[in-house]
Design a protein around this motif. Structure first.
Motif: not given
Ligand code: MN
Length: 241
Positions: A139, A151, A174, A176, A199
């Motif tokens: 992430h 991902h 991603s 975060h 998500e």
């Molecule tokens: Mn993510």
């Protein structure tokens, strides 16, 4: 008919002695490519009358990525892994999001924007990946890897999100370290990463209140499914012209 105007929230950073207000241009360019007219919102004040004046000038809203939302806005205290916070930005954007909910103004959120829209509905956040066991490190991405697909996400059937992107599975960018914990009132989780984290969210009883945790603005040039998210926002906003 002219382009629907989309208010795009901005960053607000000190640089030496001065402060800057700015936005990464793949947000504004994605809005433009989708047929909208991006309008960047600086945040000199979160006075209710000022928020109303901003909203009078647009048909839709894009809540961009950025800092961590201050935990006080979801009834929590700041823990050590919580990172940069801009409380003034939170107040400004929560004010906009609450008005979007009340008035049915189309709103789309990305990354921080997804977290903020959950908080605006009364939801809570994990303050860091370390707070949930089994969460994969993909992430969080290093700066030089931000354009990479990191991902998978699985998108639930019977959701607005699934209608828009037209696929059950996507690979996404991603960046975060926080994510939705408890969903806000009336929100539906629409997409999950392989490790089960949320998500995507949407509010089915609003005309268009939808957000994703990934970064479609980094993929919209090459991936029609990601551009389609901006097109859906612009289409919803065009209904208010
Ligand atoms: Mn993510």
């Amino acid at each position: 008919m002219g382009r629907a105007r989309i208010g795009v929230t901005s960053w607000h950073h000190p640089d030496r002695e001065e402060r800057w207000e700015y936005v990464r241009d793949n947000y504004t360019r994605s809005v433009y490519r989708a047929g909208g007219l991006p309008v960047i919102f600086p945040m000199p004040s979160s006075d209710p009358a000022v928020l109303d004046e901003y909203l009078a000038g647009v048909e839709g809203l894009l809540f961009t990525g950025g800092e961590d939302v201050h935990p006080e806005f979801y009834g929590d205290t700041v823990r050590p892994k919580c990172e940069e916070i801009d409380r003034e930005r939170d107040l400004f954007e929560l004010g906009l999001a609450k008005r979007a909910l009340e008035r049915g103004i189309p709103a789309f959120g990305i990354c921080r924007g997804h977290q903020l829209m959950n908080v605006a509905c009364g939801g809570t956040l994990y303050q860091d990946i370390s707070e949930r066991t089994g969460t994969v490190p993909e992430h969080r991405t290093k700066r030089e890897e931000r354009a990479q697909l990191r991902h998978g996400v699985r998108i639930l059937p019977d959701t607005r999100l699934r209608q828009i992107v037209g696929a059950e599975k996507l690979k996404v960018t991603s960046t975060h370290h926080q994510f939705v914990h408890r969903l806000g009132n009336g929100l539906k989780a629409t997409a999950f990463a392989d490790d089960g984290i949320i998500e995507g969210i949407e509010k089915p009883d609003r005309p268009f209140f939808l957000a994703v945790q990934w970064h479609p603005e980094r993929m919209a040039d090459n991936d029609p499914a990601q551009l389609a998210l901006f097109q859906a926002l612009v289409r919803a906003a065009s209904g208010r012209l």
